[in-house]
Design a protein around this motif. Structure first.
Motif, mmCIF file in Angstrom:
data_model
loop_
_atom_site.group_PDB
_atom_site.id
_atom_site.type_symbol
_atom_site.label_atom_id
_atom_site.label_comp_id
_atom_site.label_asym_id
_atom_site.label_seq_id
_atom_site.Cartn_x
_atom_site.Cartn_y
_atom_site.Cartn_z
ATOM 1 N N ASN A 187 2.373 -46.216 85.169
ATOM 2 C CA ASN A 187 2.593 -45.442 84.427
ATOM 3 C C ASN A 187 1.655 -43.666 85.326
ATOM 4 N N LEU A 268 6.579 -36.278 88.973
ATOM 5 C CA LEU A 268 6.671 -35.894 87.332
ATOM 6 C C LEU A 268 6.617 -35.144 86.671
ATOM 7 N N ARG A 272 7.747 -32.079 84.625
ATOM 8 C CA ARG A 272 7.236 -31.988 83.392
ATOM 9 C C ARG A 272 7.598 -29.791 83.006
ATOM 10 N N GLY A 298 4.770 -37.696 82.432
ATOM 11 C CA GLY A 298 6.596 -37.891 82.292
ATOM 12 C C GLY A 298 7.323 -37.037 80.934
ATOM 13 N N THR A 357 11.711 -37.295 78.443
ATOM 14 C CA THR A 357 11.289 -37.830 79.434
ATOM 15 C C THR A 357 11.438 -38.225 80.686
ATOM 16 N N VAL A 358 11.232 -37.467 81.856
ATOM 17 C CA VAL A 358 11.237 -37.596 83.087
ATOM 18 C C VAL A 358 11.180 -38.821 83.897
ATOM 19 N N GLY A 359 11.878 -38.915 84.770
ATOM 20 C CA GLY A 359 11.441 -40.489 85.537
ATOM 21 C C GLY A 359 11.168 -40.476 86.875
ATOM 22 N N THR A 362 14.953 -38.236 88.189
ATOM 23 C CA THR A 362 14.806 -37.416 87.706
ATOM 24 C C THR A 362 14.618 -35.974 88.351
#
Length: 393
Positions: A187, A268, A272, A298, A357-359, A362
């Motif tokens: 990540n 992200l 975010r 994220g 939490t975004v990924g 998203t």
């Protein structure tokens, strides 16, 4: 409110398997099903896939392939790192240093070593952003210290620790350094050579690979006891027939993560920040937990005063939004998060936490949907809160 939909905002708990990963795995569930320890063609096919995946995971963190040992996931890797180093170094000392905001795979293993094997553990405090103080770490070191284990990035509040500086301190004192990088590796950029890391725990299902597979990076020359005993798999260090389909998937996920790293981080971070800023603007008496600067791209962790996280999760789920009030491993508990308590939040505020939490899947529309619906959820819960009504008076 807008029409209900299914919206996943819990990427720190787990990620969906990407199509490219699944496509890579499928042949090893059907055609190439051999045991990698077998000498015939079926076995050699599996062994070749195993070797390729090891190279892919090693490349993600700039390690050598023979320094990657596949496990059943991050928790096993954490357990192996701590117990393996502790047992292998008992003649040198019995003191371990960790932090108060570690994942329970670390904290519970430390408690086990304390209670059943006579090890001494120092649990470092963290500051209001969730980062350890390097001076505290230096002051905690004893002649008997054999291991420092500090997580790379926190699973609840997203805070990234000063890993390179910790590694340098450990090296100066000839102490083994382990980091739980389950949330970090894949990540954000991770380079084990630059960071002076001796052991690193990783997991596949946090980076769009399958569940049930992870890895432990063990720097060449690091001595630790084996954790799973039996056959000669993983160069005689971790017994058990390898889960080739899952390992192949993990390798592909690691390859994709490395190739997409820059776009992953920039996209992200943008999503975010937009979500974080709009929620702070629309919902009063709200705070963001964790570091703003040193944070996973994220992760957002909010605390909403006067209400409890369980109510938020229930109403969001009714709207089709999947979120969390902490780590997935502890979401069934009514106790406030140990991480939020460690950064100094009082019980009543820690209870009102929400992790979004975004990924990679998203979208801007997803952010719109949350911004449209979350304020109403918070307002509804606060209208039923005696604390909130008292504060208005």
């Amino acid at each position: 409110m807008m029409e209900k939909r299914r919206l996943y905002m819990d990427y720190s708990a787990t990620t969906p398997v990407k199509k490219e990963v699944l496509d890579e795995m499928m042949p090893y569930l059907t055609d190439y099903f051999g045991n990698a320890s077998s000498f015939h063609t079926f076995g050699r096919e599996a062994k070749s896939a195993l070797d390729k995946a090891r190279e892919q995971v090693a490349s993600l963190i700039n390690a050598k392939p023979n320094e990657i040992y596949f496990t059943a996931g991050g928790s096993e890797s954490d357990n192996w790192a701590l117990e393996g180093i502790a047992y292998a170094n008992r003649n040198k000392g019995n003191h371990i240093i960790t932090s108060k905001i570690e994942h329970h795979a670390i904290l519970h293993t430390c408690e086990y070593l304390e209670k059943h094997h006579g090890f001494e553990v120092t649990y470092l405090d963290v500051d209001g952003e969730g980062r350890i103080r390097l001076e505290d770490l230096k002051n905690a070191i004893k002649d008997t210290t054999i291991l420092i284990s500090i997580m790379f990035a926190n699973n609840e509040i997203g805070t990234i620790q000063p890993i390179k500086e910790i590694g340098q301190i450990a090296k100066e004192h000839n102490i083994v350094f382990h980091t739980d990088a389950v949330q970090a590796a894949g990540n954000i950029p991770v380079d084990v050579k630059e960071l002076e890391v001796d052991l690193m725990s990783m997991s596949s299902h946090k980076i769009y690979g399958p569940k049930g597979v992870g890895a432990l990076y063990i720097k060449t020359g690091t001595k630790l006891h084996n954790f799973v005993h039996g056959g000669a798999q993983e160069r005689r260090r971790r017994a058990g027939t390898e889960n080739i389909p899952a390992i192949v998937g993990y390798g592909k996920a690691a390859e994709l993560a490395k190739a997409n790293m820059d776009n992953h981080i920039s996209t992200l971070t943008r999503l975010r920040n937009r979500l974080m800023n709009e929620i702070l603007e629309r919902i009063p008496n709200t705070r963001v937990n964790g570091s703003v600067e040193n944070r996973l791209p994220g992760n957002i962790n909010f605390s909403f005063e006067f209400i409890e996280g369980e109510g938020i999760l229930l109403l969001l789920d009714m709207l089709g939004i999947a979120a969390s009030s902490g780590s997935a491993c502890t979401s069934g508990s009514l106790d406030p998060s140990h991480v939020l308590m460690a950064i100094g939040l009082p019980h009543e505020i820690a209870h009102g936490s929400l992790r979004l939490t975004v990924g990679d899947f998203t979208t801007e529309d997803d952010i719109d949907y949350i911004v449209e619906n979350l304020p109403g959820v918070i307002e509804r819960l606060r209208s039923m809160s005696p604390l909130y009504n008292e504060s208005k008076k």
